[in-house]
Design an enzyme around this catalytic site. Sequence first.
Site, PDB file in Angstrom:
ATOM      1  CE1 TYR A 154      -3.623   2.632   0.985  1.00  0.00           C
ATOM      2  CE2 TYR A 154      -1.758   3.635   2.129  1.00  0.00           C
ATOM      3  CZ  TYR A 154      -3.028   3.734   1.600  1.00  0.00           C
ATOM      4  OH  TYR A 154      -3.692   4.918   1.687  1.00  0.00           O
ATOM      5  CD  GLU A 157      -5.902   4.640  -0.921  1.00  0.00           C
ATOM      6  OE1 GLU A 157      -5.989   4.890   0.290  1.00  0.00           O
ATOM      7  OE2 GLU A 157      -6.854   4.214  -1.591  1.00  0.00           O
TER       8      GLU A 157
END
Lengths: 387, 290
Positions: free
Chosen positions: A109, A197
Amino acid sequence: MKIHEYQAKALLKEAGVLVPNGVPIFDLDQVEAAVNELGGGTVVVKAQIHAGGRGKGGGVKVVNGLDEAKKVAGEIFGMQLVTHQTGAEGKKVQRLLIEEGMDIKKEYYFGIVVDRASECPVIMASTEGGMEIEKVAEETPEKIIKEFIDPALGLRPFQATKIAYGLGFEGKAVRQASALFMNLYKVFETRDCSMAEINPLIETGDGRVLALDAKVDFDDNAFYRHKNIWPELRDLDEEDPLEIEASKFGLNYIKLDGEVGCMVNGAGLAMATMDIIKLSGAEPANFLDVGGSANAESVANAFRIILSDPNVKAVLVNIFGGIVRCDRIANGIIEATKMVDIKVPLVVRLEGTNAEEASKILEESGIEMTVARGLSDAAKKVVAAFK
Amino acid sequence: MAILVNKDSKIVVQGITGSEGTFHAQQCVAYGTQVVAGVTPGKGGQKMDEVPVFNTVDEAVKATAANVSLIFVPPPFAADAIMEAVDAGIDLVVCITEGIPTLDMLKVKAFMKGKKARMIGPNCPGIITPDAAKVGIMPGFIHKAGKVGVISRSGTLTYEAVAQLTERGLGQSTCIGIGGDPIIGSQFIDLLALFEEDPDTDAVVMIGEIGGSAEEEAAQFVSDNMTKPVIGFIAGQTAPPGRRMGHAGAIIAGGKGTAAEKMAAMTKAGIYVVKSPADIGETVVKALAR
């Protein structure tokens, strides 16, 4: 402002971030050309909606060959995709992204947001790719690497390298990962993002580091710097039609599920008005800030938009007249009621400069409405009006 | 005495020749505030009514000893205007402008580190010390001099609270709108500290809203440092998650920043938490009577 994954990936690619080859689809007859362009074989069909959790909701599927791709694309295109972010009614899928399949060795992530508490951009990275970062933060906070960025200097190369090693990248992949981080920060900064993101960020079997997914939100306040690009990226199908209509008139409107429509000046007072409606035993149908002027035209437009919602059973107007005098606002409301046919009970509360005079004007206007004094009186009256 | 601004504050209005700047500068003067200068690049040497206009804040400060700046500059230029004021040695910068990009504000905050200036706003109604100085866009007449401090992230909701106080005979020491943006100059805690020190303030009303964690930090501060009663309200108890409620900073993100969380933290800290916005005035009366 939100954009789709395929649009975010195009921005990333332009900045030098590696992304899988992919083709956006706006119509099912484009599927064949897209799959052929990607060389057939394994492809991924991805629903494009402005919400997360698409995979779990059945909006992302890996398929083999053209026939399966066509079949699956046909199933996803047009479906009401329900995820934890869409609400129970889901969102209709009207665009797809078809991408080449990837040989995934490991998932990570990586995200950049503005941290309000420390007042700088912060990078969050984790080896728990594919999971929601909020969940990781709650369950295993030690697995999150945080790096604070000096907003004047931007992300420094040593920071990017530190994160890459921190995530466990090795050999050539370290430099690839840190380059990707630097490039993503460049997007974040130059495109005025409020969030950028990548989840998951992947390392492939052949040692490449790519953005397998991408989510980019823009800071609405920076619109003036991106006037030429943002309107093209905006997908009106993803927005509530009433909210689009309201935005044309400079009204800040958010549709909710209740039955009491409200028109208020100022965002804080508008929220407080919703709250007191709820405390008085009903549910607000909307948030609406008419702004500072609250003249006949803006009030009429606001009435029209509030009343377009069929759930609305009564309307509360709550205006605190400061610099703008209440008697003027009262006249504006009277004018507006002539422009719009109001068939539900109307309660008006005006406070501030010349409030007494304004109440008298409203009461003597002959227009059917209840004049209220004070916030709680107004809320009680509007709830009583339809219950 | 009050806090931040008083009769001696000398105000320079940046953007004084714009329509908003002119109108509100006139309103401030009418209230009795000392507006000593205006700034609009290219209009130095002109006058707005009796107020001399300068090209730069630096010139204005040197000529008039202005120590407070009130900013009405449009969003694309506002961040720079704040930095100009800070650089010119202004003690207190009050920025009314709504719509400054967040990344610009981050640069402003970085620029201000280590410098003495304090900032209020942006996206705020400003500051008023009743009967002494109005440095902002709030309607002056609803205020009354007294001993209740008010700090709020909102504009008209602040007026609502102030009107409830005035209606009950409770005057205000100073009222500050800290702004509805995610990145602002002064937080609740900065001003709670000033009110705690201020002998003219007996109680403080704090009006928060959804988004961020400023109210939770304020609750901790109140529990650790405040001896004076604090009365609090949080707007947005009914706001849906993930939506920006008018103010850029009013958003429940990733399940964080809800009204319920804030109210719980404030209640735990001994703050008189008001559920209904109609009960703010009455609760202050009760808190002061204890």
